[in-house]
Design a protein around this motif. Structure first.
Motif, PDB file in Angstrom:
ATOM      1  N   GLU A 287      42.288 -11.265 -21.143  1.00  0.00           N
ATOM      2  CA  GLU A 287      40.879 -11.205 -21.537  1.00  0.00           C
ATOM      3  C   GLU A 287      40.520  -9.791 -21.983  1.00  0.00           C
ATOM      4  OE1 GLU A 287      37.873 -12.820 -22.733  1.00  0.00           O
ATOM      5  OE2 GLU A 287      38.352 -14.114 -21.015  1.00  0.00           O
ATOM      6  N   ILE A 288      40.986  -8.812 -21.232  1.00  0.00           N
ATOM      7  CA  ILE A 288      40.730  -7.410 -21.584  1.00  0.00           C
ATOM      8  C   ILE A 288      41.369  -7.070 -22.929  1.00  0.00           C
ATOM      9  CG2 ILE A 288      41.347  -5.039 -20.947  1.00  0.00           C
ATOM     10  CD1 ILE A 288      40.903  -5.843 -18.023  1.00  0.00           C
ATOM     11  N   LYS A 289      42.576  -7.558 -23.132  1.00  0.00           N
ATOM     12  CA  LYS A 289      43.270  -7.274 -24.390  1.00  0.00           C
ATOM     13  C   LYS A 289      42.537  -7.869 -25.588  1.00  0.00           C
ATOM     14  CE  LYS A 289      48.030  -6.977 -26.048  1.00  0.00           C
ATOM     15  NZ  LYS A 289      49.447  -7.351 -25.770  1.00  0.00           N
ATOM     16  N   SER A 290      41.779  -8.937 -25.359  1.00  0.00           N
ATOM     17  CA  SER A 290      41.057  -9.595 -26.451  1.00  0.00           C
ATOM     18  C   SER A 290      39.751  -8.890 -26.809  1.00  0.00           C
ATOM     19  CB  SER A 290      40.752 -11.048 -26.065  1.00  0.00           C
ATOM     20  OG  SER A 290      39.714 -11.107 -25.075  1.00  0.00           O
ATOM     21  N   PHE A 291      39.357  -7.885 -26.030  1.00  0.00           N
ATOM     22  CA  PHE A 291      38.108  -7.177 -26.313  1.00  0.00           C
ATOM     23  C   PHE A 291      38.164  -6.631 -27.739  1.00  0.00           C
ATOM     24  CE2 PHE A 291      35.429  -3.283 -26.044  1.00  0.00           C
ATOM     25  CZ  PHE A 291      34.224  -3.901 -25.732  1.00  0.00           C
ATOM     26  N   PRO A 292      37.155  -6.907 -28.562  1.00  0.00           N
ATOM     27  CA  PRO A 292      37.264  -6.623 -29.996  1.00  0.00           C
ATOM     28  C   PRO A 292      37.066  -5.167 -30.393  1.00  0.00           C
ATOM     29  CG  PRO A 292      35.120  -7.579 -29.509  1.00  0.00           C
ATOM     30  CD  PRO A 292      35.910  -7.621 -28.219  1.00  0.00           C
ATOM     31  N   LEU A 293      36.502  -4.346 -29.526  1.00  0.00           N
ATOM     32  CA  LEU A 293      36.141  -2.984 -29.931  1.00  0.00           C
ATOM     33  C   LEU A 293      36.722  -1.952 -28.969  1.00  0.00           C
ATOM     34  CD1 LEU A 293      32.401  -3.689 -30.838  1.00  0.00           C
ATOM     35  CD2 LEU A 293      34.312  -3.412 -32.436  1.00  0.00           C
ATOM     36  N   HIS A 294      38.036  -1.980 -28.814  1.00  0.00           N
ATOM     37  CA  HIS A 294      38.672  -1.072 -27.874  1.00  0.00           C
ATOM     38  C   HIS A 294      38.546   0.378 -28.328  1.00  0.00           C
ATOM     39  CE1 HIS A 294      40.467  -3.069 -24.495  1.00  0.00           C
ATOM     40  NE2 HIS A 294      40.933  -4.050 -25.260  1.00  0.00           N
ATOM     41  N   PHE A 295      38.529   1.246 -27.349  1.00  0.00           N
ATOM     42  CA  PHE A 295      38.477   2.677 -27.566  1.00  0.00           C
ATOM     43  C   PHE A 295      39.745   3.148 -28.265  1.00  0.00           C
ATOM     44  CE2 PHE A 295      38.842   7.078 -26.114  1.00  0.00           C
ATOM     45  CZ  PHE A 295      37.565   7.542 -26.351  1.00  0.00           C
ATOM     46  N   ASP A 296      39.632   4.100 -29.188  1.00  0.00           N
ATOM     47  CA  ASP A 296      40.787   4.628 -29.909  1.00  0.00           C
ATOM     48  C   ASP A 296      41.327   5.847 -29.179  1.00  0.00           C
ATOM     49  OD1 ASP A 296      42.715   5.417 -31.643  1.00  0.00           O
ATOM     50  OD2 ASP A 296      41.347   6.157 -33.193  1.00  0.00           O
ATOM     51  N   GLU A 297      42.322   5.616 -28.346  1.00  0.00           N
ATOM     52  CA  GLU A 297      42.847   6.718 -27.540  1.00  0.00           C
ATOM     53  C   GLU A 297      43.653   7.715 -28.361  1.00  0.00           C
ATOM     54  OE1 GLU A 297      46.119   3.783 -27.747  1.00  0.00           O
ATOM     55  OE2 GLU A 297      43.948   3.727 -27.527  1.00  0.00           O
ATOM     56  N   ASN A 298      44.011   7.359 -29.590  1.00  0.00           N
ATOM     57  CA  ASN A 298      44.789   8.273 -30.423  1.00  0.00           C
ATOM     58  C   ASN A 298      44.012   9.518 -30.799  1.00  0.00           C
ATOM     59  OD1 ASN A 298      47.130   6.644 -30.526  1.00  0.00           O
ATOM     60  ND2 ASN A 298      46.190   5.356 -32.091  1.00  0.00           N
ATOM     61  N   SER A 299      42.700   9.455 -30.633  1.00  0.00           N
ATOM     62  CA  SER A 299      41.875  10.618 -30.976  1.00  0.00           C
ATOM     63  C   SER A 299      41.755  11.607 -29.820  1.00  0.00           C
ATOM     64  CB  SER A 299      40.468  10.157 -31.376  1.00  0.00           C
ATOM     65  OG  SER A 299      39.833   9.526 -30.271  1.00  0.00           O
ATOM     66  N   PHE A 300      42.371  11.274 -28.675  1.00  0.00           N
ATOM     67  CA  PHE A 300      42.203  12.112 -27.492  1.00  0.00           C
ATOM     68  C   PHE A 300      42.701  13.530 -27.765  1.00  0.00           C
ATOM     69  CE2 PHE A 300      42.819  12.128 -22.606  1.00  0.00           C
ATOM     70  CZ  PHE A 300      41.945  13.200 -22.538  1.00  0.00           C
ATOM     71  N   PHE A 301      44.024  13.703 -27.810  1.00  0.00           N
ATOM     72  CA  PHE A 301      44.603  15.012 -28.055  1.00  0.00           C
ATOM     73  C   PHE A 301      45.356  14.960 -29.374  1.00  0.00           C
ATOM     74  CE2 PHE A 301      44.710  15.296 -23.229  1.00  0.00           C
ATOM     75  CZ  PHE A 301      43.482  15.936 -23.198  1.00  0.00           C
ATOM     76  N   ALA A 302      44.630  14.584 -30.408  1.00  0.00           N
ATOM     77  CA  ALA A 302      45.226  14.475 -31.729  1.00  0.00           C
ATOM     78  C   ALA A 302      45.349  15.858 -32.361  1.00  0.00           C
ATOM     79  CB  ALA A 302      44.388  13.545 -32.605  1.00  0.00           C
ATOM     80  N   GLY A 303      46.037  15.905 -33.499  1.00  0.00           N
ATOM     81  CA  GLY A 303      46.155  17.172 -34.205  1.00  0.00           C
ATOM     82  C   GLY A 303      47.535  17.776 -34.042  1.00  0.00           C
ATOM     83  N   ASP A 304      47.597  19.104 -34.065  1.00  0.00           N
ATOM     84  CA  ASP A 304      48.850  19.820 -33.920  1.00  0.00           C
ATOM     85  C   ASP A 304      49.550  19.431 -32.624  1.00  0.00           C
ATOM     86  OD1 ASP A 304      50.103  22.588 -32.626  1.00  0.00           O
ATOM     87  OD2 ASP A 304      50.612  22.257 -34.736  1.00  0.00           O
TER      88      ASP A 304
END
Length: 424
Positions: free
Chosen positions: A306-323
């Motif tokens: 059910e949790i996996k089906s949530f349509p608007l999950h947070f984008d964790e890739n933006s956490f420590f992105a960059g260099d």
């Protein structure tokens, strides 16, 4: 970049000591607007909105999650509440009855949990018990099976790894005891005054940091009691307003409620990422009751899907992105700050606050561990021991109970919102 992650650890409550000028704005007219002025629509630049979270949590997730947390596997948590404070010695213990914790008697805890504090199945139990015995001897006994020897080395490496965000209790310590979380619920205890403020000031002033790449300060943890809406209040409107009214809190209260939703999304995302670990056929919520264990695993997987089906999950890739180098440096800095917070919990003079502070710190730390282990989770074998990524029973219990507290708070917010509708 990664702005919404700056909200990350508005976690266990007392919120941020932000000194902004919100108190100078024209105040909303009604009580509900003064408390919820920042809790509607989209959450800053996040793609998710509050209303979607409310519907998903309150109607689709909350009832099943509460049923799961009432099961034996999740209600018993082993904790050492007698560890000394590592920072100062002059701790005044709270003498109020509400601050006390009643540990379990030996015969109250299911045998499967007592004999296997963090083990997942009967087969895994035998293997890990051999590993524990070998570790206690201080060497890898050559008489052990090759698989066991390998497991000893791998798990020792894991325990010393840099992926752990919390300094966990030694659950083998004679001072560690099982606590029934249902009989020791998180409540408002009245713990306050100079000693309490000393704890929170250390958290805020010495363990909060603001990376240049994130516009919001990262405040890793304080008292959960400010954000969690304890049932003991009985929907006490006056108490709620004192904590969350925008005027009475100089703009701080509504931010606390907003941060709660960000925390919800972060832990929700972690649970969606760790589904493959729990789907493995040899994973069991082992208590010794095979029928109940099988039913609870089915319920656990229903919740996770059910949790996996949530349509608007947070984008964790933006956490420590960059260099990459800068991201790794930032991750390590954050991890060390968070580990320090877990140590500060041993300085809390209220035992019930210490219990839930430890549990929820470990729960969020486990969520972060999951989010930073995506590749390890993807490479797990479908069966047999998972050497690169695994969760102890302590981590599993704390992860789901910590999320259960957030889920309860989100649901209770709707009740308070309705009660405040006609108040000015």
């Amino acid at each position: 970049m990664g702005r919404h992650w700056g909200f990350l650890i508005g976690l266990l409550g007392a919120a941020w000591l932000l000194r902004s000028g919100h108190g100078e704005q024209q105040p909303p007219e009604t009580a509900v607007q003064r408390c919820f002025c920042q809790v509607s629509g989209y959450l800053d630049d996040c793609t998710c909105d509050v209303e979607t979270i409310d519907r998903f949590n309150n109607y689709r997730l909350f009832p099943r999650l509460q049923k799961l947390l009432e099961s034996d596997y999740f209600r018993y948590y082993k904790v050492n509440l007698k560890r000394p404070c590592p920072f100062w010695s002059d701790i005044n213990q709270c003498g109020r009855r509400d601050c006390a914790v009643k540990p379990c008697q030996f015969d109250e805890v299911p045998d499967g949990i007592k004999s296997a504090s963090y083990k997942y199945s009967e087969e895994a139990n035998n293997l890990i018990e051999e590993c524990e015995q070998a570790e206690r001897l201080g060497a890898v006994d050559e008489s052990l099976s090759e698989e066991t020897q390998k497991a000893v080395l791998q798990w020792t490496k894991h325990d010393d790894s840099s992926d752990n965000f919390c300094e966990a209790d030694d659950i083998q310590s004679p001072d560690a005891e099982y606590v029934d979380l249902l009989l020791n619920p998180e409540r408002y205890t009245g713990y306050k005054g100079p000693d309490a403020w000393k704890i929170w000031n250390v958290i805020y002033e010495e363990n909060c940091f603001k990376p240049q790449t994130i516009k919001r300060p990262l405040n890793p943890l304080a008292s959960s009691q400010d954000t969690w809406l304890e049932k003991k209040w009985g929907h006490n409107i006056t108490e709620f307003q004192q904590r969350f009214d925008g005027i009475l809190t100089k703009g701080e209260g509504p931010r606390r409620l907003k941060n709660l939703y960000f925390l919800y999304l972060i832990e929700l995302r972690a649970l969606s990422k760790v589904v493959p670990f729990f789907e493995r056929p040899d994973f069991q919520l082992f208590t010794g009751n095979k029928v109940q264990d099988a039913e609870n695993k089915m319920l656990l997987l229903e919740i996770l899907h059910e949790i996996k089906s949530f349509p608007l999950h947070f984008d964790e890739n933006s956490f420590f992105a960059g260099d990459k180098n800068e991201a790794n440096k930032l991750k390590e800095e954050f991890r060390l700050h968070f580990r320090n917070i877990s140590r500060i919990m041993d300085c809390v003079g209220c035992f019930k606050c210490r219990l839930w502070g430890k549990l929820q710190t470990q729960g969020l730390g486990t969520a972060l561990k999951i989010l930073f282990s995506e590749k390890l989770i993807a490479n797990m074998p479908e069966s047999g021991p998972s050497y690169e990524f695994h969760l102890t029973r302590q981590e599993i219990v704390s992860l789901f109970n910590a999320f259960g507290r957030i889920s309860t708070s989100v649901k209770e917010l709707q009740n308070f919102r309705n009660l405040l509708q006609n108040i000015h």
